[in-house]
Scaffold this motif. Structure first.
Motif, PDB file in Angstrom:
ATOM      1  N   UNK A  58       0.905  -1.150  -0.019  1.00  0.00           N
ATOM      2  CA  UNK A  58      -0.001   0.001  -0.016  1.00  0.00           C
ATOM      3  C   UNK A  58       0.920   1.393  -0.144  1.00  0.00           C
ATOM      4  N   UNK A  59       0.827   2.466  -1.220  1.00  0.00           N
ATOM      5  CA  UNK A  59       1.643   3.236  -1.199  1.00  0.00           C
ATOM      6  C   UNK A  59       1.298   4.354  -0.011  1.00  0.00           C
ATOM      7  N   UNK A  60       2.412   5.223   0.299  1.00  0.00           N
ATOM      8  CA  UNK A  60       1.928   6.134   1.317  1.00  0.00           C
ATOM      9  C   UNK A  60       1.183   7.382   0.721  1.00  0.00           C
ATOM     10  N   UNK A  61       1.354   7.540  -0.723  1.00  0.00           N
ATOM     11  CA  UNK A  61       0.297   8.302  -1.271  1.00  0.00           C
ATOM     12  C   UNK A  61      -1.073   7.945  -1.017  1.00  0.00           C
ATOM     13  N   UNK A  62      -1.540   6.841  -1.180  1.00  0.00           N
ATOM     14  CA  UNK A  62      -2.816   6.539  -0.869  1.00  0.00           C
ATOM     15  C   UNK A  62      -3.159   6.540   0.440  1.00  0.00           C
ATOM     16  N   UNK A  63      -2.239   6.282   1.587  1.00  0.00           N
ATOM     17  CA  UNK A  63      -2.632   6.428   2.936  1.00  0.00           C
ATOM     18  C   UNK A  63      -2.610   7.752   3.134  1.00  0.00           C
ATOM     19  N   UNK A  64      -1.675   8.635   2.754  1.00  0.00           N
ATOM     20  CA  UNK A  64      -1.851  10.161   2.841  1.00  0.00           C
ATOM     21  C   UNK A  64      -3.132  10.500   2.470  1.00  0.00           C
ATOM     22  N   UNK A  65      -3.569  10.259   1.247  1.00  0.00           N
ATOM     23  CA  UNK A  65      -4.798  10.752   0.595  1.00  0.00           C
ATOM     24  C   UNK A  65      -5.911  10.337   1.436  1.00  0.00           C
ATOM     25  N   UNK A  66      -6.043   9.183   2.113  1.00  0.00           N
ATOM     26  CA  UNK A  66      -7.085   8.792   2.990  1.00  0.00           C
ATOM     27  C   UNK A  66      -7.077   9.725   4.342  1.00  0.00           C
ATOM     28  N   UNK A  67      -5.966   9.916   4.781  1.00  0.00           N
ATOM     29  CA  UNK A  67      -5.844  10.690   5.908  1.00  0.00           C
ATOM     30  C   UNK A  67      -6.428  12.129   5.858  1.00  0.00           C
ATOM     31  N   UNK A  68      -5.923  12.554   4.404  1.00  0.00           N
ATOM     32  CA  UNK A  68      -6.234  14.130   4.328  1.00  0.00           C
ATOM     33  C   UNK A  68      -8.095  14.231   4.281  1.00  0.00           C
ATOM     34  N   UNK A  69      -8.388  13.203   3.416  1.00  0.00           N
ATOM     35  CA  UNK A  69      -9.936  13.099   2.861  1.00  0.00           C
ATOM     36  C   UNK A  69     -10.558  12.821   4.269  1.00  0.00           C
ATOM     37  N   UNK A  70     -10.088  11.902   5.117  1.00  0.00           N
ATOM     38  CA  UNK A  70     -11.032  11.598   6.240  1.00  0.00           C
ATOM     39  C   UNK A  70     -10.912  12.523   7.340  1.00  0.00           C
ATOM     40  N   UNK A  71      -9.905  13.357   7.652  1.00  0.00           N
ATOM     41  CA  UNK A  71      -9.806  14.391   8.445  1.00  0.00           C
ATOM     42  C   UNK A  71     -10.711  15.767   7.978  1.00  0.00           C
ATOM     43  N   UNK A  72     -10.562  15.880   6.577  1.00  0.00           N
ATOM     44  CA  UNK A  72     -11.253  16.854   6.284  1.00  0.00           C
ATOM     45  C   UNK A  72     -12.880  16.609   6.169  1.00  0.00           C
ATOM     46  N   UNK A  73     -13.485  15.396   6.019  1.00  0.00           N
ATOM     47  CA  UNK A  73     -14.759  15.191   6.488  1.00  0.00           C
ATOM     48  C   UNK A  73     -15.347  15.216   7.840  1.00  0.00           C
ATOM     49  N   UNK A  74     -14.362  14.754   8.723  1.00  0.00           N
ATOM     50  CA  UNK A  74     -14.320  14.738  10.141  1.00  0.00           C
ATOM     51  C   UNK A  74     -14.640  16.245  10.651  1.00  0.00           C
ATOM     52  N   UNK A  75     -13.523  17.111  10.144  1.00  0.00           N
ATOM     53  CA  UNK A  75     -13.743  18.620  10.658  1.00  0.00           C
ATOM     54  C   UNK A  75     -14.787  19.130  10.135  1.00  0.00           C
ATOM     55  N   UNK A  76     -15.224  19.067   8.841  1.00  0.00           N
ATOM     56  CA  UNK A  76     -16.228  19.501   8.076  1.00  0.00           C
ATOM     57  C   UNK A  76     -17.553  19.254   8.937  1.00  0.00           C
ATOM     58  N   UNK A  77     -17.626  17.717   9.520  1.00  0.00           N
ATOM     59  CA  UNK A  77     -18.805  17.473  10.244  1.00  0.00           C
ATOM     60  C   UNK A  77     -19.130  18.091  11.589  1.00  0.00           C
ATOM     61  N   UNK A  78     -17.749  18.282  12.363  1.00  0.00           N
ATOM     62  CA  UNK A  78     -17.680  18.771  13.492  1.00  0.00           C
ATOM     63  C   UNK A  78     -18.195  20.516  13.578  1.00  0.00           C
ATOM     64  N   UNK A  79     -17.581  20.984  12.408  1.00  0.00           N
ATOM     65  CA  UNK A  79     -17.832  22.675  12.508  1.00  0.00           C
ATOM     66  C   UNK A  79     -19.215  22.649  11.757  1.00  0.00           C
ATOM     67  N   UNK A  80     -19.459  21.940  10.698  1.00  0.00           N
ATOM     68  CA  UNK A  80     -20.763  22.343  10.059  1.00  0.00           C
ATOM     69  C   UNK A  80     -21.922  21.810  10.899  1.00  0.00           C
ATOM     70  N   UNK A  81     -21.904  20.754  11.798  1.00  0.00           N
ATOM     71  CA  UNK A  81     -22.780  20.616  12.775  1.00  0.00           C
ATOM     72  C   UNK A  81     -22.993  21.539  13.516  1.00  0.00           C
ATOM     73  N   UNK A  82     -21.799  22.077  14.180  1.00  0.00           N
ATOM     74  CA  UNK A  82     -21.996  23.000  15.140  1.00  0.00           C
ATOM     75  C   UNK A  82     -22.634  24.230  14.658  1.00  0.00           C
ATOM     76  N   UNK A  83     -22.448  24.722  13.393  1.00  0.00           N
ATOM     77  CA  UNK A  83     -23.093  25.730  12.845  1.00  0.00           C
ATOM     78  C   UNK A  83     -24.653  25.656  12.727  1.00  0.00           C
TER      79      UNK A  83
END
Length: 225
Positions: free
Chosen positions: A1-26
């Motif tokens: 499994x390439x580091x690029x794929x893992x980094x992309x998963x972490x970027x995407x997952x953390x983006x959605x997590x924060x969007x959910x935290x902040x968006x649901x707060x608003x």
């Protein structure tokens, strides 16, 4: 499994997590004005639910979404230092992207630096406790050979920790930094970030020791408890 794929998963997952935290707060403040308890309930349920979904979807690639968890993975010998550094950078970048997206989705400025001060010994203690519990839940499950339960364990724990910690359980340096970019319900002022991050790292380090004591020998992949 390439580091690029893992980094992309972490970027995407953390983006959605924060969007959910902040968006649901608003959304919570707009839908339930003047009801802080109800707002927190809405925010916590959304955060727990999105964690379950994201971990289930991305766990086969990479689903830490949290620098403390990634550093713990490195400490347990599951990641090299270079890989850990790349994944942490992806988490911080993804979290920032998620905060910007949440702001834009609710017709706010892309970036509005939060003025919500969160400081004091009781809050730092809460972050130690919140992060300690999170890391124990994750790696206790993993080292017991129950990786299939991690998504539900983490979602449930974070939903609960919103309520039993005075800090509402940030428990994540990348999410903490990202939340400075939204002057809304879930925001935190930049000046409050260092204390939170130090407390989170301390909680993660204590949890690493606890997991080593509780689960000194990780289960084989075919085992379950």
């Amino acid at each position: 499994m390439t580091l690029v794929r893992r980094g992309a998963a972490e970027l995407l997952g953390t983006a959605f997590l924060v969007a959910a935290v902040v968006g649901s707060g608003i959304a919570a403040t707009r839908l339930s004005p003047g009801e802080p308890g109800l707002q927190l309930l809405e925010n916590s349920l959304v955060t727990g639910a999105v964690l379950v979904a994201l971990i289930l979807a991305l766990q086969p690639v990479s689903a830490a979404f949290n620098p403390v968890v990634t550093l713990a993975e490195a400490a347990f010998g599951l990641l090299g230092a270079k890989d850990a550094a790349v994944l942490v950078a992806a988490q911080v970048a993804g979290g920032s992207l998620g905060a910007v997206l949440a702001n834009l989705m609710f017709d706010l400025d892309a970036v509005s630096i939060s003025g919500h001060e969160r400081t004091g010994g009781h809050l730092w203690l809460a972050e130690v406790v919140a992060t300690f519990g999170l890391v124990v839940v994750i790696f206790g499950s993993v080292r017991a050979g129950r990786t299939e339960t991690v998504a539900f364990a983490v979602g449930g724990y974070i939903t609960a920790a919103y309520w039993f910690t005075s800090s509402t359980s940030f428990a994540n340096p990348a999410v903490t930094v990202a939340r400075t970019l939204s002057d809304t319900f879930a925001g935190i002022s930049p000046a409050s970030v260092p204390g939170f991050v130090v407390a989170q790292v301390v909680g993660g380090a204590l949890a690493y020791v606890a997991v080593r004591v509780l689960h000194p020998h990780p289960a084989l992949p075919t085992e379950s408890s």
